[in-house]
Design a protein around this motif. Sequence first.
Motif, PDB file in Angstrom:
ATOM      1  N   GLU A  93      36.645  42.387  43.649  1.00 51.51           N
ATOM      2  CA  GLU A  93      37.153  41.221  44.381  1.00 51.51           C
ATOM      3  C   GLU A  93      36.466  39.948  43.922  1.00 51.51           C
ATOM      4  O   GLU A  93      37.129  38.913  43.764  1.00 51.51           O
ATOM      5  N   ARG A  94      35.161  39.987  43.682  1.00 54.11           N
ATOM      6  CA  ARG A  94      34.450  38.783  43.215  1.00 54.11           C
ATOM      7  C   ARG A  94      34.952  38.381  41.829  1.00 54.11           C
ATOM      8  O   ARG A  94      35.113  37.192  41.553  1.00 54.11           O
ATOM      9  N   ARG A  95      35.202  39.347  40.955  1.00 50.35           N
ATOM     10  CA  ARG A  95      35.734  39.036  39.620  1.00 50.35           C
ATOM     11  C   ARG A  95      37.118  38.418  39.728  1.00 50.35           C
ATOM     12  O   ARG A  95      37.450  37.479  39.025  1.00 50.35           O
ATOM     13  N   TYR A  96      37.947  38.954  40.610  1.00 50.70           N
ATOM     14  CA  TYR A  96      39.298  38.430  40.788  1.00 50.70           C
ATOM     15  C   TYR A  96      39.242  36.985  41.249  1.00 50.70           C
ATOM     16  O   TYR A  96      39.944  36.119  40.718  1.00 50.70           O
ATOM     17  N   HIS A  97      38.414  36.703  42.242  1.00 48.01           N
ATOM     18  CA  HIS A  97      38.328  35.345  42.779  1.00 48.01           C
ATOM     19  C   HIS A  97      37.656  34.381  41.803  1.00 48.01           C
ATOM     20  O   HIS A  97      37.961  33.194  41.802  1.00 48.01           O
ATOM     21  N   ALA A  98      36.771  34.886  40.972  1.00 50.25           N
ATOM     22  CA  ALA A  98      36.117  34.023  39.972  1.00 50.25           C
ATOM     23  C   ALA A  98      37.090  33.578  38.894  1.00 50.25           C
ATOM     24  O   ALA A  98      36.945  32.502  38.312  1.00 50.25           O
ATOM     25  N   LYS A  99      38.105  34.383  38.625  1.00 51.79           N
ATOM     26  CA  LYS A  99      39.105  34.041  37.598  1.00 51.79           C
ATOM     27  C   LYS A  99      40.084  32.981  38.089  1.00 51.79           C
ATOM     28  O   LYS A  99      40.740  32.355  37.293  1.00 51.79           O
ATOM     29  N   ARG A 100      40.199  32.822  39.372  1.00 49.12           N
ATOM     30  CA  ARG A 100      41.189  31.877  39.930  1.00 49.12           C
ATOM     31  C   ARG A 100      40.715  30.464  39.831  1.00 49.12           C
ATOM     32  O   ARG A 100      39.738  29.997  39.734  1.00 49.12           O
TER      33      ARG A 100
END
Length: 100
Positions: A93-100
């Motif tokens: 989830e942190r990786r997903y949100h960091a890409k946004r």
Amino acid sequence: MLPPDFRWHAIGGAPHDRPNQLLLDSVEVARLYQRVDDHTWWISLNNQRDQKLRKQQLCSGYEKGKAGAELWAERHQDRLRAEVDRYLQGIKERRYHAKR
């Protein structure tokens, strides 16, 4: 006996014939270490948790510590699997949100 999915790995200065890191799905749940000053063996348990929730315990030696860690992993495998799953999900989830 060590439950499925758990494995020992040598990390740091540990020789390969004396692995000191217990992993579940590439996440460290326990680590054996020997103090430099007095050569006592210790184990750190619940390493998938925050630092304040981990437990350290004195061991009478490497072999006893490793055997004890395996019994601990067997006894707590359901909880460990659930906590490691949550930990890995949090990373995703942190990786997903960091890409946004």
